[in-house]
Write a protein that holds these residues in place. Structure first.
Motif, PDB file in Angstrom:
ATOM      1  N   ASP A  48      11.026   3.417  -4.439  1.00 44.89           N
ATOM      2  CA  ASP A  48      10.525   4.583  -3.716  1.00 44.89           C
ATOM      3  C   ASP A  48      11.660   5.371  -3.069  1.00 44.89           C
ATOM      4  OD1 ASP A  48       7.943   3.950  -4.411  1.00 44.89           O
ATOM      5  OD2 ASP A  48       7.466   2.984  -2.491  1.00 44.89           O
ATOM      6  N   ALA A  49      12.714   4.672  -2.655  1.00 46.14           N
ATOM      7  CA  ALA A  49      13.870   5.331  -2.034  1.00 46.14           C
ATOM      8  C   ALA A  49      14.799   5.940  -3.080  1.00 46.14           C
ATOM      9  CB  ALA A  49      14.634   4.342  -1.162  1.00 46.14           C
ATOM     10  N   GLY A  50      14.509   5.709  -4.356  1.00 45.16           N
ATOM     11  CA  GLY A  50      15.313   6.305  -5.424  1.00 45.16           C
ATOM     12  C   GLY A  50      16.488   5.463  -5.871  1.00 45.16           C
ATOM     13  N   ASP A  51      16.544   4.204  -5.449  1.00 43.51           N
ATOM     14  CA  ASP A  51      17.652   3.328  -5.823  1.00 43.51           C
ATOM     15  C   ASP A  51      17.175   2.356  -6.906  1.00 43.51           C
ATOM     16  OD1 ASP A  51      19.907   1.794  -5.986  1.00 43.51           O
ATOM     17  OD2 ASP A  51      20.101   1.467  -3.827  1.00 43.51           O
ATOM     18  N   VAL A  64       0.857  -1.185   0.000  1.00 41.64           N
ATOM     19  CA  VAL A  64       0.000   0.000   0.000  1.00 41.64           C
ATOM     20  C   VAL A  64       0.891   1.232   0.000  1.00 41.64           C
ATOM     21  CG1 VAL A  64      -2.286   0.483   0.928  1.00 41.64           C
ATOM     22  CG2 VAL A  64      -0.882  -1.224   2.032  1.00 41.64           C
ATOM     23  N   ASP A  65       0.453   2.293  -0.649  1.00 37.48           N
ATOM     24  CA  ASP A  65       1.234   3.526  -0.656  1.00 37.48           C
ATOM     25  C   ASP A  65       1.022   4.238   0.669  1.00 37.48           C
ATOM     26  OD1 ASP A  65       2.687   5.752  -1.179  1.00 37.48           O
ATOM     27  OD2 ASP A  65       1.448   6.466  -2.845  1.00 37.48           O
ATOM     28  N   GLU A  66       1.956   4.021   1.585  1.00 33.17           N
ATOM     29  CA  GLU A  66       1.870   4.621   2.909  1.00 33.17           C
ATOM     30  C   GLU A  66       2.932   5.689   3.103  1.00 33.17           C
ATOM     31  OE1 GLU A  66       2.873   1.573   5.848  1.00 33.17           O
ATOM     32  OE2 GLU A  66       3.729   0.415   4.208  1.00 33.17           O
ATOM     33  N   LEU A  67       3.491   6.152   2.003  1.00 34.59           N
ATOM     34  CA  LEU A  67       4.587   7.116   2.084  1.00 34.59           C
ATOM     35  C   LEU A  67       4.057   8.540   2.225  1.00 34.59           C
ATOM     36  CD1 LEU A  67       6.723   5.599  -0.775  1.00 34.59           C
ATOM     37  CD2 LEU A  67       7.173   5.432   1.662  1.00 34.59           C
ATOM     38  N   GLU A  68       4.725   9.301   3.074  1.00 33.82           N
ATOM     39  CA  GLU A  68       4.389  10.708   3.214  1.00 33.82           C
ATOM     40  C   GLU A  68       5.038  11.452   2.054  1.00 33.82           C
ATOM     41  OE1 GLU A  68       5.526  12.051   7.085  1.00 33.82           O
ATOM     42  OE2 GLU A  68       4.627  10.299   8.050  1.00 33.82           O
ATOM     43  N   GLY A  89       5.453  19.459  -2.629  1.00 30.73           N
ATOM     44  CA  GLY A  89       5.657  19.358  -4.075  1.00 30.73           C
ATOM     45  C   GLY A  89       5.293  17.991  -4.640  1.00 30.73           C
ATOM     46  N   GLY A  90       4.926  17.042  -3.773  1.00 26.63           N
ATOM     47  CA  GLY A  90       4.517  15.720  -4.244  1.00 26.63           C
ATOM     48  C   GLY A  90       5.615  14.672  -4.216  1.00 26.63           C
ATOM     49  N   ARG A  91       6.813  15.077  -3.822  1.00 24.70           N
ATOM     50  CA  ARG A  91       7.912  14.103  -3.743  1.00 24.70           C
ATOM     51  C   ARG A  91       7.789  13.254  -2.491  1.00 24.70           C
ATOM     52  NH1 ARG A  91      13.067  15.454  -6.652  1.00 24.70           N
ATOM     53  NH2 ARG A  91      12.427  16.975  -8.192  1.00 24.70           N
ATOM     54  N   ILE A  92       8.353  12.060  -2.575  1.00 26.17           N
ATOM     55  CA  ILE A  92       8.322  11.149  -1.431  1.00 26.17           C
ATOM     56  C   ILE A  92       9.264  11.669  -0.351  1.00 26.17           C
ATOM     57  CG2 ILE A  92       8.907   8.818  -0.686  1.00 26.17           C
ATOM     58  CD1 ILE A  92       8.043   7.857  -3.469  1.00 26.17           C
ATOM     59  N   ASP A  93       8.772  11.700   0.886  1.00 21.69           N
ATOM     60  CA  ASP A  93       9.576  12.110   2.026  1.00 21.69           C
ATOM     61  C   ASP A  93      10.623  11.030   2.302  1.00 21.69           C
ATOM     62  OD1 ASP A  93      10.156  13.738   4.420  1.00 21.69           O
ATOM     63  OD2 ASP A  93       9.348  11.986   5.493  1.00 21.69           O
ATOM     64  N   ARG A  94      11.887  11.424   2.377  1.00 24.24           N
ATOM     65  CA  ARG A  94      12.980  10.460   2.550  1.00 24.24           C
ATOM     66  C   ARG A  94      12.856   9.657   3.839  1.00 24.24           C
ATOM     67  NH1 ARG A  94      16.615  10.831  -1.325  1.00 24.24           N
ATOM     68  NH2 ARG A  94      17.082  12.811  -2.311  1.00 24.24           N
ATOM     69  N   ALA A  95      12.507  10.314   4.922  1.00 32.08           N
ATOM     70  CA  ALA A  95      12.382   9.607   6.203  1.00 32.08           C
ATOM     71  C   ALA A  95      11.281   8.549   6.120  1.00 32.08           C
ATOM     72  CB  ALA A  95      12.096  10.599   7.331  1.00 32.08           C
ATOM     73  N   SER A  96      10.202   8.878   5.474  1.00 26.19           N
ATOM     74  CA  SER A  96       9.094   7.936   5.304  1.00 26.19           C
ATOM     75  C   SER A  96       9.530   6.748   4.437  1.00 26.19           C
ATOM     76  CB  SER A  96       7.910   8.654   4.658  1.00 26.19           C
ATOM     77  OG  SER A  96       6.881   7.758   4.346  1.00 26.19           O
ATOM     78  N   ALA A  97      10.249   7.044   3.351  1.00 23.86           N
ATOM     79  CA  ALA A  97      10.744   5.979   2.467  1.00 23.86           C
ATOM     80  C   ALA A  97      11.738   5.087   3.204  1.00 23.86           C
ATOM     81  CB  ALA A  97      11.383   6.576   1.215  1.00 23.86           C
ATOM     82  N   ASP A  98      12.589   5.684   4.024  1.00 24.63           N
ATOM     83  CA  ASP A  98      13.561   4.891   4.793  1.00 24.63           C
ATOM     84  C   ASP A  98      12.868   3.980   5.793  1.00 24.63           C
ATOM     85  OD1 ASP A  98      15.703   5.915   3.427  1.00 24.63           O
ATOM     86  OD2 ASP A  98      16.250   7.381   4.979  1.00 24.63           O
ATOM     87  N   ALA A  99      11.803   4.474   6.431  1.00 27.93           N
ATOM     88  CA  ALA A  99      11.068   3.659   7.410  1.00 27.93           C
ATOM     89  C   ALA A  99      10.396   2.471   6.727  1.00 27.93           C
ATOM     90  CB  ALA A  99      10.031   4.511   8.133  1.00 27.93           C
ATOM     91  N   VAL A 100       9.764   2.714   5.586  1.00 27.43           N
ATOM     92  CA  VAL A 100       9.121   1.617   4.847  1.00 27.43           C
ATOM     93  C   VAL A 100      10.186   0.644   4.349  1.00 27.43           C
ATOM     94  CG1 VAL A 100       7.793   1.048   2.773  1.00 27.43           C
ATOM     95  CG2 VAL A 100       7.091   2.966   4.210  1.00 27.43           C
ATOM     96  N   PHE A 101      11.304   1.181   3.867  1.00 24.63           N
ATOM     97  CA  PHE A 101      12.382   0.323   3.380  1.00 24.63           C
ATOM     98  C   PHE A 101      12.893  -0.591   4.493  1.00 24.63           C
ATOM     99  CE2 PHE A 101      16.874  -0.579   3.016  1.00 24.63           C
ATOM    100  CZ  PHE A 101      16.883  -1.280   1.823  1.00 24.63           C
TER     101      PHE A 101
END
Length: 165
Positions: A125-128, A79-83, A87-99
């Motif tokens: 989602d983390a950009g890798d 599920v897309d649970e990312l903050e 500007g609509g970009r994925i929040d890095r801290a949120s992506a790191d937590a999900v990762f």
């Protein structure tokens, strides 16, 4: 332009380049000179490499979509649970937590293609993207060999590289 449209446009360009390379290769071989024959034969290799790459890309995309459909049917798509930022970009801290959660799931179940599919999405989602692709390839391989284990530590499990975007 969507990625699918871009893919078809680039595939058409590849086909055109392949035809041109073959035509030029035939003309170079027809010169009868050793250098012309050598260059002409090399010109035949370019379309072969391009078509092989296109085939691999199509196969990867089709296999990835098949896994996504199967996971969706099971109700297991992530599920897309990312903050997101304003500007609509994925929040890095949120992506790191999900990762971190997805990585722990993959380490706990190294033979389950589903967790590696979700880990691949987390990498993306983390950009890798390179690791996302390798991890998705691993998920596809596990899906093909149902019941196979990951075989110990996998290079795809790690901290995602940071993108400058």
């Amino acid at each position: 332009m969507t990625s699918r449209t871009g893919f078809f446009v680039l595939s058409g360009v590849l086909a055109l380049v392949a035809l041109i390379c073959v035509g030029e290769g035939v003309q170079l071989v027809a010169t009868g000179k050793p250098l012309g024959i050598g260059l002409g034969l090399c010109a035949f290799v370019i379309p072969v490499v391009g078509i092989w790459f296109l085939r691999q890309t199509v196969r990867f995309g089709r296999d990835g979509e098949r896994l996504a459909r199967e996971l969706e049917a099971e109700g297991g798509l992530p599920v897309d649970e990312l903050e997101r930022t304003d500007g609509g970009r994925i929040d890095r801290a949120s992506a790191d937590a999900v990762f971190a959660r997805r990585k722990a799931e993959a380490e706990a179940a190294p033979g389950d293609w589903r967790v590696f599919f979700r880990l691949a999405v987390a990498y993306a989602d983390a950009g890798d993207v390179p690791r996302a692709r390798r991890t998705m390839q691993h998920a596809i391989k596990l899906h093909r060999t149902t019941g196979a284990t990951a075989g110990g530590a996998d290079s795809t499990i790690g901290k995602p590289a940071r993108s400058s975007a």
